[in-house]
Design an enzyme around this catalytic site. Sequence first.
Site, PDB file in Angstrom:
ATOM      1  N   ASN A   9      28.483  45.028  36.068  1.00  0.00           N
ATOM      2  CA  ASN A   9      29.322  45.415  34.800  1.00  0.00           C
ATOM      3  C   ASN A   9      29.411  43.880  34.432  1.00  0.00           C
ATOM      4  O   ASN A   9      30.255  42.972  34.607  1.00  0.00           O
ATOM      5  CB  ASN A   9      30.712  45.982  35.233  1.00  0.00           C
ATOM      6  N   TRP A  10      28.620  43.637  33.401  1.00  0.00           N
ATOM      7  CA  TRP A  10      28.528  42.074  32.585  1.00  0.00           C
ATOM      8  C   TRP A  10      29.628  41.906  31.917  1.00  0.00           C
ATOM      9  O   TRP A  10      30.102  40.683  31.464  1.00  0.00           O
ATOM     10  CB  TRP A  10      27.412  42.133  31.753  1.00  0.00           C
ATOM     11  N   HIS A  95      37.402  51.823  32.432  1.00  0.00           N
ATOM     12  CA  HIS A  95      37.531  50.814  33.163  1.00  0.00           C
ATOM     13  C   HIS A  95      39.000  50.290  33.114  1.00  0.00           C
ATOM     14  O   HIS A  95      39.708  50.482  32.026  1.00  0.00           O
ATOM     15  CB  HIS A  95      36.545  49.630  32.664  1.00  0.00           C
ATOM     16  N   GLU A  97      40.125  47.485  32.583  1.00  0.00           N
ATOM     17  CA  GLU A  97      40.409  46.801  31.261  1.00  0.00           C
ATOM     18  C   GLU A  97      40.377  47.428  30.024  1.00  0.00           C
ATOM     19  O   GLU A  97      41.305  47.291  29.194  1.00  0.00           O
ATOM     20  CB  GLU A  97      39.113  45.653  30.986  1.00  0.00           C
ATOM     21  N   GLU A 167      38.373  51.305  41.623  1.00  0.00           N
ATOM     22  CA  GLU A 167      38.631  49.810  41.449  1.00  0.00           C
ATOM     23  C   GLU A 167      40.014  49.480  41.517  1.00  0.00           C
ATOM     24  O   GLU A 167      40.547  49.851  40.303  1.00  0.00           O
ATOM     25  CB  GLU A 167      37.783  49.566  39.977  1.00  0.00           C
ATOM     26  N   GLY A 173      38.292  40.863  39.312  1.00  0.00           N
ATOM     27  CA  GLY A 173      38.118  39.479  38.869  1.00  0.00           C
ATOM     28  C   GLY A 173      39.228  38.527  39.391  1.00  0.00           C
ATOM     29  O   GLY A 173      39.510  37.168  38.793  1.00  0.00           O
ATOM     30  N   GLY A 234      31.488  42.946  38.855  1.00  0.00           N
ATOM     31  CA  GLY A 234      31.439  42.157  37.622  1.00  0.00           C
ATOM     32  C   GLY A 234      30.717  40.671  37.727  1.00  0.00           C
ATOM     33  O   GLY A 234      29.679  40.556  37.728  1.00  0.00           O
ATOM     34  N   GLY A 235      31.872  39.812  38.498  1.00  0.00           N
ATOM     35  CA  GLY A 235      31.207  38.136  38.415  1.00  0.00           C
ATOM     36  C   GLY A 235      30.052  38.026  39.026  1.00  0.00           C
ATOM     37  O   GLY A 235      29.205  37.286  38.395  1.00  0.00           O
TER      38      GLY A 235
HETATM   39  P1  PGA Z   1      34.794  41.611  39.721  1.00  0.00           P
HETATM   40  O1  PGA Z   1      35.014  42.950  38.652  1.00  0.00           O
HETATM   41  O2  PGA Z   1      33.524  42.203  40.448  1.00  0.00           O
HETATM   42  O3  PGA Z   1      34.462  40.588  38.630  1.00  0.00           O
HETATM   43  O4  PGA Z   1      35.939  41.648  40.292  1.00  0.00           O
HETATM   44  C1  PGA Z   1      34.575  44.359  38.954  1.00  0.00           C
HETATM   45  C2  PGA Z   1      34.914  45.060  37.772  1.00  0.00           C
HETATM   46  O5  PGA Z   1      35.672  44.808  36.915  1.00  0.00           O
HETATM   47  O6  PGA Z   1      34.128  46.165  37.547  1.00  0.00           O
END
Ligand code: PGA
Length: 252
Positions: A9-10, A95, A97, A167, A173, A234-235
């Site tokens: 997930n960019w 997600h 976010e 998640e 993050g 993500g990262g």
């Molecule tokens: P992360 O993000 O690997 O940077 O913790 C995961 C995500 O939000 O899908």
Amino acid sequence: MRKPMLAGNWKMNKTRDEAIEFTLATTKNLPCECKVDCVVCAPAIILRDLVKRAEGTNLHIGAQNMCEFESGAYTGEISPVMLKDTQVEYVILGHSERRAYYNETNEHINAKVKKALEFELKPIICVGEVLEEREANKTNEVLKTQTVAALEGVEITNPEDVIVAYEPVWAIGTGKSASAQIAEEACGYIRSVIAELYSKELADKVRILYGGSVKPANIKEYMAQPNVDGGLVGGAALKADSFVELCQACAE
Ligand code: PGA
């Protein structure tokens, strides 16, 4: 047997040039499609370029969000028709976010899941608790509410094409990943909720990913768990070499 999946997930990262550079550095080195599905969910504006460059490789492309409506006066939104037109295969829905910063509710997410499946886009549905909920022993309650709501009235014809990602919000993050045991318990619980909603047979075919500070150093611990079928990352999915390493670990 469920085929593992590694989905990057960019988020709001990478220009078109950076994304193209990533595909050049990864596509030749990804494991066989027979062993793992490798996916990158990229910003909408570069999806078409990525789809073209990933053609014929084991890099599959997804979006990070989608509007629940097909067209109309929804300034700034991207519709399922448009995503289908770019030929992406996957779309992340719900997600944390999106839930936290853009007020997406379980009802929105449910409508999006239905639209995605109607347009043959494979949803990656995110569920997970915040820290206060975990500390108050409410994790299962939250996972059940979110999973049941996202799948309310959803007919699943191809269980392989519906992906759920556990998640925990406190692990996203933050560098603070959930232990493999926590991930296994939560993914197993989500599977039992899906079994109650549909059947055990169907639930056994749905892939459930763990997401939250997954990296090459810890992916194998998660993959060793029977109910964890891959990662939503993500990262660590931003860099080509670590994305390839993550995909290889899922293929073993
Ligand atoms: P992360 O993000 O690997 O940077 O913790 C995961 C995500 O939000 O899908």
